[in-house]
Write an enzyme that holds these catalytic residues in place. Structure first.
Site, PDB file in Angstrom:
ATOM      1  N   ASP A  36       0.832  -1.203   0.000  1.00 46.30           N
ATOM      2  CA  ASP A  36       0.000   0.000   0.000  1.00 46.30           C
ATOM      3  C   ASP A  36       0.867   1.253   0.000  1.00 46.30           C
ATOM      4  OD1 ASP A  36      -2.797  -1.005   0.240  1.00 46.30           O
ATOM      5  OD2 ASP A  36      -1.997  -1.952   2.051  1.00 46.30           O
ATOM      6  N   HIS A  67      -0.676  -1.100  -4.586  1.00 46.16           N
ATOM      7  CA  HIS A  67      -1.930  -0.345  -4.504  1.00 46.16           C
ATOM      8  C   HIS A  67      -1.576   1.117  -4.256  1.00 46.16           C
ATOM      9  CE1 HIS A  67      -5.917   0.304  -2.034  1.00 46.16           C
ATOM     10  NE2 HIS A  67      -5.848   1.053  -3.126  1.00 46.16           N
ATOM     11  N   MET A  69      -2.326   4.753  -3.497  1.00 46.91           N
ATOM     12  CA  MET A  69      -3.302   5.696  -2.952  1.00 46.91           C
ATOM     13  C   MET A  69      -2.599   7.047  -2.934  1.00 46.91           C
ATOM     14  SD  MET A  69      -4.734   3.133  -0.060  1.00 46.91           S
ATOM     15  CE  MET A  69      -3.320   2.065  -0.329  1.00 46.91           C
ATOM     16  N   GLY A 145      -5.104   0.225   7.852  1.00 50.13           N
ATOM     17  CA  GLY A 145      -5.412  -1.179   8.076  1.00 50.13           C
ATOM     18  C   GLY A 145      -6.313  -1.322   9.290  1.00 50.13           C
ATOM     19  N   ASP A 180     -10.372  -5.552  -0.885  1.00 50.31           N
ATOM     20  CA  ASP A 180      -9.356  -5.015   0.018  1.00 50.31           C
ATOM     21  C   ASP A 180     -10.008  -4.289   1.182  1.00 50.31           C
ATOM     22  OD1 ASP A 180      -7.085  -3.957   1.172  1.00 50.31           O
ATOM     23  OD2 ASP A 180      -6.559  -2.660  -0.507  1.00 50.31           O
ATOM     24  N   GLY A 182     -10.707  -5.297   5.681  1.00 51.04           N
ATOM     25  CA  GLY A 182     -11.558  -5.984   6.646  1.00 51.04           C
ATOM     26  C   GLY A 182     -11.848  -7.438   6.331  1.00 51.04           C
TER      27      GLY A 182
END
Ligand code: DX5
Ligand code: ZN
Length: 234
Positions: A36, A67, A69, A145, A180, A182
């Site tokens: 991430d 990923h 962000m 997370g 992605d 939980g």
């Protein structure tokens, strides 16, 4: 039955021992590793860039699933691809020209993913789905997370699955649905039933003392007997 892939998210790993964490979690059966990259601009958190991706690459014998962000996106595509990213996903809201960013990712040699936030409508897929290798469905709002799975994601996943199946039938290209946020042993079967192929799991894996047991619990809930090979090796 679809192949299911487990992608532990390094966001919940011990950053002071990242190489060990990468080796341990791949030895424990991870199919992909999810990295991430957050910029404290697109999301309110700051994590890692291409140099950390390059540093862990030699320790990972599985595809690296990056990923992004971040906004802007484009300037980071080639550096992450050169750092060994197998797949690069980004958020459509973070790029001024989604089609151009997808072309950049393809030209860099990486696979391309589009990440959809909980409130992002599926119409963003309308004109780019044939450029994608992965649709990354966020089941939490991006940034941290350990957040709880948003239940409305299940209905959204079903709609994504329909679009992905239709695109695969039309073109014959393989397209994966990744979820992605939980994901736990307690909800992964439901998420699979709704249409996911790839399961990112951060706290569910790195929060456990035994990674093999944690990944085994996820696979057990999916009805997977043993580890299946990664389908997107670079
Ligand atoms: C959140 C990240 C996730 C995160 C998932 O923005 O994209 O990949 O690490 O963590 P868990 O599995 O703990 O929700
Ligand atoms: Zn992620």
């Amino acid at each position: 039955m679809r192949d299911f892939l487990i992608a532990p998210s390094l966001l919940s790993a011990d950053f002071a021992h990242l190489a060990d964490e990468v080796r341990d979690v791949t030895a424990a059966g991870a199919d992909w590793l999810h990295l991430d990259a957050m910029d404290n601009h697109y999301v309110p958190n700051l994590t890692v860039g291409p140099c950390v991706c390059a540093a862990i690459r030699p320790h990972a014998n599985v595809p690296l699933d990056v990923h992004l962000m971040t906004t802007p996106v484009d300037a980071l595509v080639v550096p992450f691809a050169q750092a060994g990213a197998s797949l690069i996903s980004f958020h459509p809201e973070a790029s001024l020209h989604v089609h151009r960013t997808l072309e950049l990712i393809q030209a860099s040699g990486a696979r391309a993913g589009l990440a959809l936030n909980p409130a992002t409508p599926l119409t963003v897929l309308d004109h780019v789905i044939d450029q994608l290798d992965v649709v990354l469905v966020m089941s939490v709002n991006p940034g941290f997370g350990g957040q709880a799975f948003i239940p409305a994601t299940l209905a959204k996943l079903r709609l994504v699955r329909e679009r992905v199946d239709a695109a695969m039938q039309r073109t014959g290209r393989r397209l994966l649905v990744e979820v992605d946020g939980g994901v736990k042993a307690s909800n992964i079967a439901q998420i699979a039933e709704a249409g996911a192929d790839v399961f990112v799991a951060g706290s569910a894996v790195f929060g456990a003392s035994d990674y093999a047991q944690a990944i085994g619990a996820l696979r057990g809930a999916l009805g997977q007997q043993e580890r299946e090979g990664a389908v997107m090796a670079r």
